[in-house]
Design an enzyme around this catalytic site. Sequence first.
Site, PDB file in Angstrom:
ATOM      1  N   ASP A  25      63.914 -12.303 -11.702  1.00 39.78           N
ATOM      2  CA  ASP A  25      63.013 -11.436 -12.300  1.00 39.78           C
ATOM      3  C   ASP A  25      61.485 -11.629 -11.705  1.00 39.78           C
ATOM      4  OD1 ASP A  25      62.192  -9.418 -14.155  1.00 39.78           O
ATOM      5  OD2 ASP A  25      62.198 -10.608 -15.816  1.00 39.78           O
ATOM      6  N   ASN A  73      69.310  -0.856 -14.793  1.00 38.86           N
ATOM      7  CA  ASN A  73      68.555  -0.511 -13.514  1.00 38.86           C
ATOM      8  C   ASN A  73      68.535   0.777 -13.029  1.00 38.86           C
ATOM      9  OD1 ASN A  73      68.500  -3.736 -12.080  1.00 38.86           O
ATOM     10  ND2 ASN A  73      67.134  -2.861 -13.586  1.00 38.86           N
TER      11      ASN A  73
END
Length: 251
Positions: A25, A73
Amino acid sequence: MSKPEPTAPVTADLLIPQHVAIIMDGNGRWAAARGLPRGEGHRRGVEALRKTVRAAIELGIGYLTIFSFSSENWSRPAAEVSDLLGLLRLFIRNDLKDLHRSQVRVRVIGERDDLTPDVRSLLEEAEEMTRDNRKVTLVVAFNYGSRQEIARAARRVAQQVAAGEITPEAIDADLIGRHLDAPDLPDPDLVIRTSGELRLSNFLLWQSAYSELVFVPTYWPDFDRATLEGAIAEYCRRERRFGGLAVRAGS
Ligand code: FPP
């Protein structure tokens, strides 16, 4: 199917976990901090991934799982989704031979049915070419969401019940586990999330029931062997109990 026995190679003072899973991330924030487009953060993220695979080989980590594209996503802007799919294609096309040469076995978890045929066949090619490699297993979580994976497993079990192959009483945690995407892999010993966020975000919820969680502030593009070793050192300081009495992490 039986799971492999845990092994714990020792490098210097570190007991190396058999399976490390990473939530990569912070690519966007890494880029924003430098006034760069988010796509540049993802590109540098691929570099960090290469370094991490190399470090995993050197350290003797048996399984490395990476969260490279989540089921959620798809809700990002179309240009970013296409950038991420492009990076996956490039990664497989450019790096597959090197991975194969380094004896890396590639496995993919996640929902494949929604993917375009070209991406699906690239993933299959990567798995096929590297299937006999034994040095490190690189598990690519792509179009992956843990709740979706558990729902898929439940659906398969329900189909067996509906077909009269098993009774509802035969359903237990072990049976559900055997219908997950990669049931032969050991559960992660260590889950690392970069960028300072403190959550699992639908990643390996079933498999990480007893994993040690380590959160590092580093944005993913800056992750390297030293950061990995730092996370492993933290893991080594933990006591794992698995609901019973204390066991030292890595033992
Ligand atoms: C999170 O950063 C990262 C991702 C959504 C994808 C991870 C992808 C890579 C490391 C590169 C692609 C690799 C392959 C093999 C496809 P973020 O965009 O959420 O960062 P932010 O939270 O700072 O915005």
